[in-house]
Scaffold this motif. Structure first.
Motif, PDB file in Angstrom:
ATOM      1  N   ASN A  61       0.797  -1.232   0.000  1.00 36.22           N
ATOM      2  CA  ASN A  61       0.000   0.000   0.000  1.00 36.22           C
ATOM      3  C   ASN A  61       0.831   1.284   0.000  1.00 36.22           C
ATOM      4  OD1 ASN A  61      -2.691   0.848  -0.276  1.00 36.22           O
ATOM      5  ND2 ASN A  61      -2.766   1.508   1.864  1.00 36.22           N
ATOM      6  N   MET A  62       2.111   1.177  -0.305  1.00 44.08           N
ATOM      7  CA  MET A  62       2.968   2.357  -0.429  1.00 44.08           C
ATOM      8  C   MET A  62       3.433   2.483  -1.877  1.00 44.08           C
ATOM      9  SD  MET A  62       5.314   2.187   3.026  1.00 44.08           S
ATOM     10  CE  MET A  62       6.112   3.735   2.575  1.00 44.08           C
ATOM     11  N   ILE A  63       3.351   3.691  -2.434  1.00 43.54           N
ATOM     12  CA  ILE A  63       3.760   3.901  -3.817  1.00 43.54           C
ATOM     13  C   ILE A  63       5.276   3.754  -3.937  1.00 43.54           C
ATOM     14  CG2 ILE A  63       3.913   5.565  -5.704  1.00 43.54           C
ATOM     15  CD1 ILE A  63       1.247   6.699  -4.812  1.00 43.54           C
ATOM     16  N   LYS A  64       5.700   2.826  -4.797  1.00 39.95           N
ATOM     17  CA  LYS A  64       7.118   2.594  -5.036  1.00 39.95           C
ATOM     18  C   LYS A  64       7.583   3.198  -6.355  1.00 39.95           C
ATOM     19  CE  LYS A  64       8.103   0.137  -1.381  1.00 39.95           C
ATOM     20  NZ  LYS A  64       9.122   0.573  -0.399  1.00 39.95           N
ATOM     21  N   GLN A  65       6.648   3.337  -7.289  1.00 38.58           N
ATOM     22  CA  GLN A  65       7.026   3.864  -8.598  1.00 38.58           C
ATOM     23  C   GLN A  65       5.803   4.464  -9.269  1.00 38.58           C
ATOM     24  OE1 GLN A  65       8.484   0.914 -11.399  1.00 38.58           O
ATOM     25  NE2 GLN A  65       9.876   2.376 -12.327  1.00 38.58           N
ATOM     26  N   ARG A  66       5.986   5.631  -9.875  1.00 36.43           N
ATOM     27  CA  ARG A  66       4.912   6.266 -10.642  1.00 36.43           C
ATOM     28  C   ARG A  66       5.561   6.992 -11.810  1.00 36.43           C
ATOM     29  NH1 ARG A  66       1.515  10.141  -7.257  1.00 36.43           N
ATOM     30  NH2 ARG A  66       0.278   8.309  -6.700  1.00 36.43           N
ATOM     31  N   ILE A  67       5.248   6.560 -13.019  1.00 39.95           N
ATOM     32  CA  ILE A  67       5.899   7.103 -14.213  1.00 39.95           C
ATOM     33  C   ILE A  67       4.871   7.285 -15.325  1.00 39.95           C
ATOM     34  CG2 ILE A  67       7.557   6.620 -16.065  1.00 39.95           C
ATOM     35  CD1 ILE A  67       9.271   5.170 -14.073  1.00 39.95           C
ATOM     36  N   ASN A  68       4.969   8.405 -16.023  1.00 40.69           N
ATOM     37  CA  ASN A  68       4.244   8.630 -17.266  1.00 40.69           C
ATOM     38  C   ASN A  68       5.277   8.819 -18.367  1.00 40.69           C
ATOM     39  OD1 ASN A  68       1.206   9.100 -16.523  1.00 40.69           O
ATOM     40  ND2 ASN A  68       2.408  10.175 -14.983  1.00 40.69           N
ATOM     41  N   GLY A  69       4.982   8.339 -19.559  1.00 41.15           N
ATOM     42  CA  GLY A  69       5.958   8.470 -20.631  1.00 41.15           C
ATOM     43  C   GLY A  69       5.320   8.564 -22.001  1.00 41.15           C
ATOM     44  N   LYS A  70       6.102   9.076 -22.938  1.00 42.82           N
ATOM     45  CA  LYS A  70       5.693   9.157 -24.337  1.00 42.82           C
ATOM     46  C   LYS A  70       6.892   8.802 -25.198  1.00 42.82           C
ATOM     47  CE  LYS A  70       3.762  12.263 -27.849  1.00 42.82           C
ATOM     48  NZ  LYS A  70       3.230  13.630 -28.113  1.00 42.82           N
ATOM     49  N   ALA A  71       6.683   7.922 -26.178  1.00 40.25           N
ATOM     50  CA  ALA A  71       7.756   7.506 -27.077  1.00 40.25           C
ATOM     51  C   ALA A  71       7.314   7.703 -28.518  1.00 40.25           C
ATOM     52  CB  ALA A  71       8.122   6.046 -26.831  1.00 40.25           C
ATOM     53  N   GLU A  72       8.218   8.222 -29.346  1.00 36.42           N
ATOM     54  CA  GLU A  72       7.944   8.440 -30.762  1.00 36.42           C
ATOM     55  C   GLU A  72       9.043   7.800 -31.592  1.00 36.42           C
ATOM     56  OE1 GLU A  72       7.757  12.755 -30.637  1.00 36.42           O
ATOM     57  OE2 GLU A  72       5.580  12.659 -30.903  1.00 36.42           O
ATOM     58  N   LYS A  73       8.639   7.183 -32.700  1.00 38.31           N
ATOM     59  CA  LYS A  73       9.597   6.488 -33.562  1.00 38.31           C
ATOM     60  C   LYS A  73       9.649   7.153 -34.926  1.00 38.31           C
ATOM     61  CE  LYS A  73      10.396   1.939 -35.689  1.00 38.31           C
ATOM     62  NZ  LYS A  73      11.839   1.843 -35.406  1.00 38.31           N
ATOM     63  N   ASN A  74      10.846   7.582 -35.313  1.00 35.37           N
ATOM     64  CA  ASN A  74      11.097   8.110 -36.644  1.00 35.37           C
ATOM     65  C   ASN A  74      12.419   7.507 -37.088  1.00 35.37           C
ATOM     66  OD1 ASN A  74      11.233   9.650 -39.023  1.00 35.37           O
ATOM     67  ND2 ASN A  74      10.281  11.410 -38.028  1.00 35.37           N
ATOM     68  N   LYS A  75      13.412   8.312 -37.411  1.00 29.58           N
ATOM     69  CA  LYS A  75      14.736   7.759 -37.683  1.00 29.58           C
ATOM     70  C   LYS A  75      15.364   7.239 -36.396  1.00 29.58           C
ATOM     71  CE  LYS A  75      15.713  10.567 -41.772  1.00 29.58           C
ATOM     72  NZ  LYS A  75      16.624  11.569 -42.387  1.00 29.58           N
ATOM     73  N   LYS A  76      15.011   7.863 -35.294  1.00 29.75           N
ATOM     74  CA  LYS A  76      15.415   7.427 -33.963  1.00 29.75           C
ATOM     75  C   LYS A  76      14.158   7.227 -33.120  1.00 29.75           C
ATOM     76  CE  LYS A  76      20.007   8.047 -34.304  1.00 29.75           C
ATOM     77  NZ  LYS A  76      21.036   7.016 -33.995  1.00 29.75           N
ATOM     78  N   VAL A  77      14.307   6.524 -32.018  1.00 25.84           N
ATOM     79  CA  VAL A  77      13.222   6.413 -31.051  1.00 25.84           C
ATOM     80  C   VAL A  77      13.517   7.392 -29.921  1.00 25.84           C
ATOM     81  CG1 VAL A  77      12.097   4.939 -29.339  1.00 25.84           C
ATOM     82  CG2 VAL A  77      12.668   4.023 -31.597  1.00 25.84           C
ATOM     83  N   LYS A  78      12.608   8.339 -29.727  1.00 23.85           N
ATOM     84  CA  LYS A  78      12.791   9.350 -28.690  1.00 23.85           C
ATOM     85  C   LYS A  78      11.731   9.166 -27.613  1.00 23.85           C
ATOM     86  CE  LYS A  78      14.994  12.723 -31.731  1.00 23.85           C
ATOM     87  NZ  LYS A  78      15.008  14.122 -32.219  1.00 23.85           N
ATOM     88  N   VAL A  79      12.181   9.173 -26.366  1.00 25.14           N
ATOM     89  CA  VAL A  79      11.305   8.909 -25.226  1.00 25.14           C
ATOM     90  C   VAL A  79      11.366  10.087 -24.263  1.00 25.14           C
ATOM     91  CG1 VAL A  79      10.799   7.357 -23.304  1.00 25.14           C
ATOM     92  CG2 VAL A  79      11.742   6.430 -25.441  1.00 25.14           C
ATOM     93  N   LYS A  80      10.202  10.509 -23.788  1.00 21.88           N
ATOM     94  CA  LYS A  80      10.123  11.500 -22.716  1.00 21.88           C
ATOM     95  C   LYS A  80       9.484  10.837 -21.504  1.00 21.88           C
ATOM     96  CE  LYS A  80       9.899  15.844 -25.317  1.00 21.88           C
ATOM     97  NZ  LYS A  80       9.106  17.087 -25.548  1.00 21.88           N
ATOM     98  N   LEU A  81      10.149  10.922 -20.367  1.00 18.76           N
ATOM     99  CA  LEU A  81       9.638  10.371 -19.120  1.00 18.76           C
ATOM    100  C   LEU A  81       9.251  11.511 -18.191  1.00 18.76           C
ATOM    101  CD1 LEU A  81      12.318   7.596 -18.481  1.00 18.76           C
ATOM    102  CD2 LEU A  81      10.076   7.321 -19.554  1.00 18.76           C
ATOM    103  N   PHE A  82       8.109  11.351 -17.547  1.00 17.91           N
ATOM    104  CA  PHE A  82       7.628  12.371 -16.622  1.00 17.91           C
ATOM    105  C   PHE A  82       7.448  11.714 -15.259  1.00 17.91           C
ATOM    106  CE2 PHE A  82       5.991  13.043 -20.890  1.00 17.91           C
ATOM    107  CZ  PHE A  82       6.449  14.319 -21.174  1.00 17.91           C
TER     108      PHE A  82
END
Length: 265
Positions: A114-135
């Protein structure tokens, strides 16, 4: 890989199975029961506590929103080790991946006792490279090579190779369970097929499941972090999972499934 990452990894790998061939995908809600594989012999741990009991439930909700596939998942899992110490994990995960595999967003929350150990939001886009933003507490940007694919595209490849009778498939996949890393996945497809008890399925779901085994490697490591055996049909639906970790194994058995209507023009 620590315990939290193992649980995340187990949970999110299921998304890879649930979304496969865009021409035959089904939208559904399903429930799986989780249990420890008691047939596996526990090796001598030299006094180190080992997992003695494990049980839980996984709830999946998959649906087509007419431009992407959306997944909402929740897993409750209880471990008890050989010293009698228990751990309760509650994991919520949602993912939205576009049909063409060009973009995905995801959100993950992990609670332990019942304790939060991890909380992540993310967005990934694929073009010539794969770019990821983590929040998380702060924004972070990552970049990977363009040959990395997302979960939906990965499973499209596997289902295609089931149909083409190809036995081995390998990919580098980013899916967010270990946010700053991708995984090397080797898939082995068995010609053998199995059927499920008809009472567990509903009309519209094919009762012919191939036995597929996947090995998951952390980047350049030679030993897999985990191996997964799944019984999967050509609609991307799975009736059974078995997860093999270095010191224990978990089974997930289908308890109930209901098809969800899709209304796309």
């Amino acid at each position: 890989m620590n315990k939290i990452n193992i649980i995340n990894f187990l949970f999110i790998v299921i998304f890879w199975i649930g979304n496969s061939n865009a021409n035959s995908l089904i939208s559904y809600q399903s429930v799986y029961e989780i249990e420890l594989d008691n047939e596996r012999v526990v090796k001598n741990t030299f006094g180190t506590p080992y997992i003695k009991q494990a049980n839980g439930q996984l709830l999946l909700d998959w649906f087509d929103n007419c431009s992407s596939w959306v997944s909402n998942q929740r897993m409750n899992l209880k471990f008890i080790n050989s010293s009698g110490v228990g751990t309760l994990s509650d994991i919520n995960y949602s993912l939205n991946e576009k049909y063409d595999g060009s973009e995905m967003t995801f959100a993950l929350q992990v609670k332990e006792n019942n304790m939060i150990k991890q909380r992540i939001n993310g967005k990934a886009e694929k073009n010539k490279k794969v770019k990821v933003k983590l929040f998380d507490n702060r924004e972070k940007e990552l970049e990977f090579s363009g040959d990395i694919i997302f979960p939906h595209q990965h499973l499209k490849s596997i289902i295609s190779n089931i149909k083409d009778d190809k036995k081995i498939v390998s990919h580098r996949v980013y899916e967010g369970s270990i946010p700053e890393k991708f995984l090397n996945v080797s898939t082995f497809i068995n010609n053998k097929t199995v059927k499920l008890e008809k009472k567990l399925l509903t009309a519209g779901i094919s009762n012919k499941f191939w036995i597929v085994r996947m090995a998951y490697y952390d980047e350049n490591k030679q030993t897999p972090e985990m191996e997964l055996t799944a019984h999967i049909n050509q609609q991307g639906f799975v009736s059974f999972f078995k997860y093999d970790y270095p010191s224990y194994s978990l089974k997930m058995k289908l308890k109930k499934v209901v098809l969800s209507p899709t209304k796309c023009n």
